[in-house]
Enzyme design. Sequence first.
Site, mmCIF file in Angstrom:
data_model
loop_
_atom_site.group_PDB
_atom_site.id
_atom_site.type_symbol
_atom_site.label_atom_id
_atom_site.label_comp_id
_atom_site.label_asym_id
_atom_site.label_seq_id
_atom_site.Cartn_x
_atom_site.Cartn_y
_atom_site.Cartn_z
ATOM 1 N N SER A 21 20.889 9.070 -9.038
ATOM 2 C CA SER A 21 21.532 8.113 -8.143
ATOM 3 C C SER A 21 22.465 7.217 -8.951
ATOM 4 O O SER A 21 22.846 7.552 -10.085
ATOM 5 C CB SER A 21 20.485 7.280 -7.393
ATOM 6 O OG SER A 21 21.082 6.552 -6.340
ATOM 7 N N ASN A 22 22.836 6.099 -8.381
ATOM 8 C CA ASN A 22 23.656 5.114 -9.075
ATOM 9 C C ASN A 22 23.279 3.740 -8.541
ATOM 10 O O ASN A 22 22.529 3.622 -7.570
ATOM 11 C CB ASN A 22 25.150 5.409 -8.884
ATOM 12 C CG ASN A 22 25.552 5.361 -7.422
ATOM 13 O OD1 ASN A 22 25.554 4.315 -6.808
ATOM 14 N ND2 ASN A 22 25.858 6.523 -6.852
ATOM 15 N N ALA A 23 23.801 2.704 -9.173
ATOM 16 C CA ALA A 23 23.326 1.343 -8.884
ATOM 17 C C ALA A 23 24.102 0.665 -7.764
ATOM 18 O O ALA A 23 24.041 -0.558 -7.637
ATOM 19 C CB ALA A 23 23.373 0.501 -10.155
#
Lengths: 209, 209
Positions: A21-23
Amino acid sequence: MRILITAGPTREYLDDVRYLSNASSGRMGYALAEAAIARGHQVILVTGPVGLTPPRNCQVHHVETTDELLGACREAFPACDGVIATAAVCDYRPRERFSGKLAKTGVSLELELVETADVLAELGQTKAHRWIMGFALESAEFAHQNALRKLKEKNCDIIVLNGPAAIGSNTNEVELIDPLGQAIERYTGSKTDIAMRLIEWVEAHLNSQ
Amino acid sequence: MRILITAGPTREYLDDVRYLSNASSGRMGYALAEAAIARGHQVILVTGPVGLTPPRNCQVHHVETTDELLGACREAFPACDGVIATAAVCDYRPRERFSGKLAKTGVSLELELVETADVLAELGQTKAHRWIMGFALESAEFAHQNALRKLKEKNCDIIVLNGPAAIGSNTNEVELIDPLGQAIERYTGSKTDIAMRLIEWVEAHLNSQ
């Protein structure tokens, strides 16, 4: 107008517990939804998992993977006037999803990542009279060229260029790149303020299509 | 007592934007910190990125990667009486972290994942007179055996076994597995309630070591 807004990250699972995922915090997309509603528009918000509360008076679809995001957008887009695509989709997913939780084995693990569906490109292909405001997160020195390439490949009307500093931040610094590759606007400030500027820009430039 | 509590997920980056992680909310760890403080203990909370506000009167260290978690624990553990390790660490990380954001290329990507540091095992090796309450998240049919193996390998005094349903949930269902492999307690309910039961159990059984 009726506006589709995508927000937040997507997740692509390696097993039942671990994912790529990513932030992305979803703040830009949620701020755009708030601003659009405040300006009297109808909003359909398709959102990945974030820690924010969606605005009231907003139709919300919660999704987790890029495929789910695509499915929700496919369903919502035909009834909308346009889309603002802020979601930071996972561009890659593990080819295989293992069930359960992979146990550690003491050795390294080869993971094959394949590209996920290109949600924005598909919306671009089916847009007809609808408008598309894309977002490009670019860190490279060729940020402007990359943003322009995205705009063309995904058939966007305008693309909002921002950098990795935007992720998880309350503030942002964006440039609007038009189909000629011109940086026609530059907004700096809180995501709330930038959201209002963007909605006003959409009203002035895309509403009449 | 002075108690070290770890909470939340860790993140392991593939490039400056994308990472491997899990959906740990940090709720179990934060509830344990609240409960321990309410019972008059001192708490050092080492937490991965979560959407929760740490309790007051608590020393907090924010970390992102498993290595950062290990560093913070190494520093804090010697001055503590014990540790409650709820953090859902990434067991794997990409061998290489690319700078910038990897551009899509149209082809699949081979990612080599290597195991991260085993934080709990290292605390176990250096525990001396300190006690360790580990957490095991197990989905397999051999959940009890796996939990007992973890307890032994990581030199824990007790291990709390829970399943994948715990992730991101407000409630939980846990079993306490002792070094003989016996399920000596079983708590079900909100994470707040279970946290209080666990702190009381620690006071009754581990305090005098």
